[in-house]
Design an enzyme around this catalytic site. Structure first.
Site, short mmCIF file in Angstrom:
data_model
loop_
_atom_site.label_atom_id
_atom_site.label_comp_id
_atom_site.label_asym_id
_atom_site.label_seq_id
_atom_site.Cartn_x
_atom_site.Cartn_y
_atom_site.Cartn_z
CB SER A 1 -0.96 -0.04 1.19
OG SER A 1 -1.93 0.98 1.09
CG ASP B 1 -3.20 4.16 -1.36
OD1 ASP B 1 -3.93 3.95 -2.35
OD2 ASP B 1 -3.17 3.43 -0.36
CG ASP C 1 -2.64 -0.30 -2.51
OD1 ASP C 1 -2.65 0.85 -2.05
OD2 ASP C 1 -3.17 -1.27 -1.93
CD GLU D 1 -10.37 1.70 7.85
OE1 GLU D 1 -10.75 1.21 8.94
OE2 GLU D 1 -9.38 1.28 7.25
CE LYS E 1 -7.32 0.27 2.59
NZ LYS E 1 -7.41 -1.06 3.24
#
Length: 618
Positions: free
Chosen positions: A180, A337, A339, A437, A451
């Site tokens: 990530s 971000d 990924d 979140e 997500k």
């Protein structure tokens, strides 16, 4: 003989000390020998010259401490899979630890699905980090070597493409090789189950057990990824087109690009995989005005223009995006971000750049999705709709859902919990509309039960263009939502702490052997929920509804004035995080003033950064 006996009798302490010293010396010798034996074993099986070189250098330098660091313990597999620094040894990410993990996963899937695993198959994808493709290829070969079908993304893709493929192809599991937004030297191995959500217990324990039982490296050199009939190349089959069809199905039926009012949007991929796929998504969904940050849109595992490839860090990581936006006349910035499973939003409102917090974007998307759902289905029953967020996300989604007659559920942090809660309630007749979140992660459908920064970027772009048609920006819409549903004002931050002993000390002091504090500074504490030791004094039986875990720290205080305070440790970084929120219908400035005082009290009374030598606060 008698003289020796007399000597021992008269010098007991000296002899005992000598015995202890000898025993200690033997133990140290055995330990050192075992560490060097592990190094020797490694050198026999490792086929990567780079990691072999690392081990050889440590051996040649007689660096027992360095060898202990990489061979002294094995990288543990948990519900987040693996994530660690890349390098040699069992405690780091490398070809051997990845192969062992894949082997264990194969055996566990065979236990769970029997022979059916071979027809169901698995999905494998990877991001653009160093070694990601190599780790993915090793995994694909290991699965194919056991006659298991592999649906393989042969080029770097966004993380959400893997759970999407699982739900569409109905596979048994999936693997995404990614770290990530971690630093460039890290990598990871994320595992999904057959519902497309990240694994939860007991699967993590089962996989870990099977890894330990299958450490001998299998022979897989003969597996040709391009020719093996068990390998289905999803890139060559243009499987991503199905993802764009899914995005189109989520759009408002009457949405159409308007060159006169549509906003100019700057986009950055943070040197990750996002741009190629977001560009295709924009073409499929009629989003026209996109200006890429040219220095950051192509994948680059070295992340040369940012210290931290994490758009959540704000101005530090989005400096080039703001410069591009200023130069090209854009007033909205979207940042995936590396990924592309998260999305950050920055907007120029009234001449100033405003960083929209993850909570702000979450409530905006909740409003947008609900509005469009109601438009497309006027007879929909709100009581059968579901929205989900985590314990550290804003309570505003709960207030919004309650006002709209929608079911709301709270989960632990992590989309594995959000998605699985959605699946649990869909079995009972609910439709999961949205989950989020606060750490800039959003799920708009259980078709992608994780997500998804690409779908979120498309939805935000369309929402911004729609509002622009009424002369309104996201910030103004957010203000109107607050006026209708209440003001939720929060401060979320963290302190760096690299010492596990200090972290334990801070939380143990709060617990005080079960005598929890009754005040936070001058503010009375009404309820305490401690998910580490499974205690909640708001419940008749003192047992929390949410799952507990001794392996992580999390305590939540509900103050007498309604303020919610949560302290927790990060699962992947050396941080103590705090989340503090105050809400009400009153003047937001008044709420802010109370919140500021609570924040000060929390830091001074519970965290004591100076006394505990905590690192920098963000």
């Amino acid at each position: 003989m008698q003289s020796i006996f007399n000597y021992i009798k008269n010098n007991k302490k000296t002899v005992a000390g000598a015995v202890v010293a000898i025993a200690s010396g033997i133990a140290i010798y055995k330990y050192k020998t075992s560490i060097y034996r592990e190094a020797e074993k490694w050198l026999k099986i490792d086929k990567n010259e780079e990691t072999k070189k690392e081990v050889k250098e440590l051996v040649s330098k007689n660096d027992t401490k360095g060898l202990k660091k990489i061979f002294g313990q094995r990288l543990s597999f948990g519900t987040a899979g693996l994530r660690a620094r890349m390098g040699a040894g069992y405690s780091q990410m490398n070809e051997i630890t990845v192969a062992q993990t894949a082997q264990g996963l194969v055996r566990y899937l065979e236990e769970q699905f029997k022979d059916k695993i071979r027809e169901l198959g698995v999905v494998i994808g990877f991001d653009a980090r160093n070694n990601s493709q190599t780790f993915a290829e090793i995994s694909a070969r290991i699965f194919a070597s056991q006659k298991i079908k592999v649906f393989y993304y042969s080029e770097p893709v966004p993380t959400p493409f893997v759970p999407f493929a699982i739900t569409q192809l109905k596979t048994a599991a999936g693997v995404m090789v990614t770290a990530s937004h971690n630093p460039k030297n890290d990598n990871g191995y994320k595992v999904y189950w057959d519902n497309g959500a990240q694994i939860i217990s007991p699967h993590d324990v089962g996989i870990s057990r099977c890894i330990e039982a299958n450490l001998d490296i299998w022979e897989i050199e003969q597996i040709d990824l391009k020719k093996n009939p068990l390998i289905v190349n999803l890139i060559e089959n243009q499987f991503d087109h199905k993802y764009y069809e899914y995005l189109q199905s989520q759009l408002p039926t009457n949405y159409k690009s308007n060159p006169q009012t549509d906003r100019k949007i700057t986009y950055t991929a943070m040197h990750g995989v996002g741009y190629r796929w977001f560009k295709k998504a924009c073409q499929a969904c009629d989003i026209q005005k996109i200006e890429p940050v040219k220095e950051q849109v192509e994948p680059d595992p070295e992340f040369p223009t940012v210290e931290y490839p994490n758009p959540e860090e704000g101005k530090e990581s989005l400096k080039l995006a703001i410069e591009t936006a200023e130069r090209t006349g854009c007033d909205l910035i979207l940042a995936n971000d590396p990924d592309a499973d998260r999305i950050a939003v920055v907007e120029k409102s009234h001449g100033k750049w405003k960083f929209l917090h993850g909570n702000d974007v979450g409530i905006l998307l909740a409003w947008w999705l609900l509005m469009n759902l109601k438009k497309s289905n006027k007879d929909i029953d709100p009581s059968k709709l579901l929205m989900v967020s985590t314990v550290v996300s804003s309570g505003m989604l709960s207030a919004f859902a309650q006002a709209e007659g929608i079911r709301y559920e709270e989960t632990l942090t992590g989309f594995k919990w959000i998605a699985n809660k959605g699946f649990d309630l869909e079995k009972k007749g609910f439709h999961c509309v949205f989950g989020f979140e606060e750490s800039i992660g959003y799920m708009s459908s259980l078709i992608v039960p994780d997500k998804d920064g690409i779908s979120a970027a498309v939805l935000i772009s369309q929402m911004a263009n729609y509002l622009a048609g009424f002369g309104m920006d996201l910030t103004e819409k957010l203000s109107r939502i607050h006026q209708k549903y209440g003001h939720f004002i929060f401060e979320n931050s963290y302190f760096f702490c690299y010492d596990p002993v200090t972290i334990s000390s801070i939380f143990n002091k709060i617990r005080n052997d079960g005598n929890y504090p009754k005040f936070c500074g001058d503010f009375p504490i009404k309820f305490i929920r401690d998910l580490t030791v499974c205690y909640d004094n708001s419940k008749p039986d003192l047992v929390p509804i949410l799952p507990c875990s001794k392996s992580s720290q999390m305590i939540t205080f509900t103050l007498d004035n309604g303020c919610i305070v949560t302290l927790r440790t990060s699962g992947t970084e050396p941080k103590i995080k705090y989340y503090i929120e105050m809400s009400g219908k009153d003047d937001p400035e008044k709420i802010r003033s109370i919140l500021d005082n609570v924040v000060k009290a929390v830091i001074e009374n519970f965290l004591d950064p100076k006394g505990n030598n905590l690192g920098e606060r963000k």
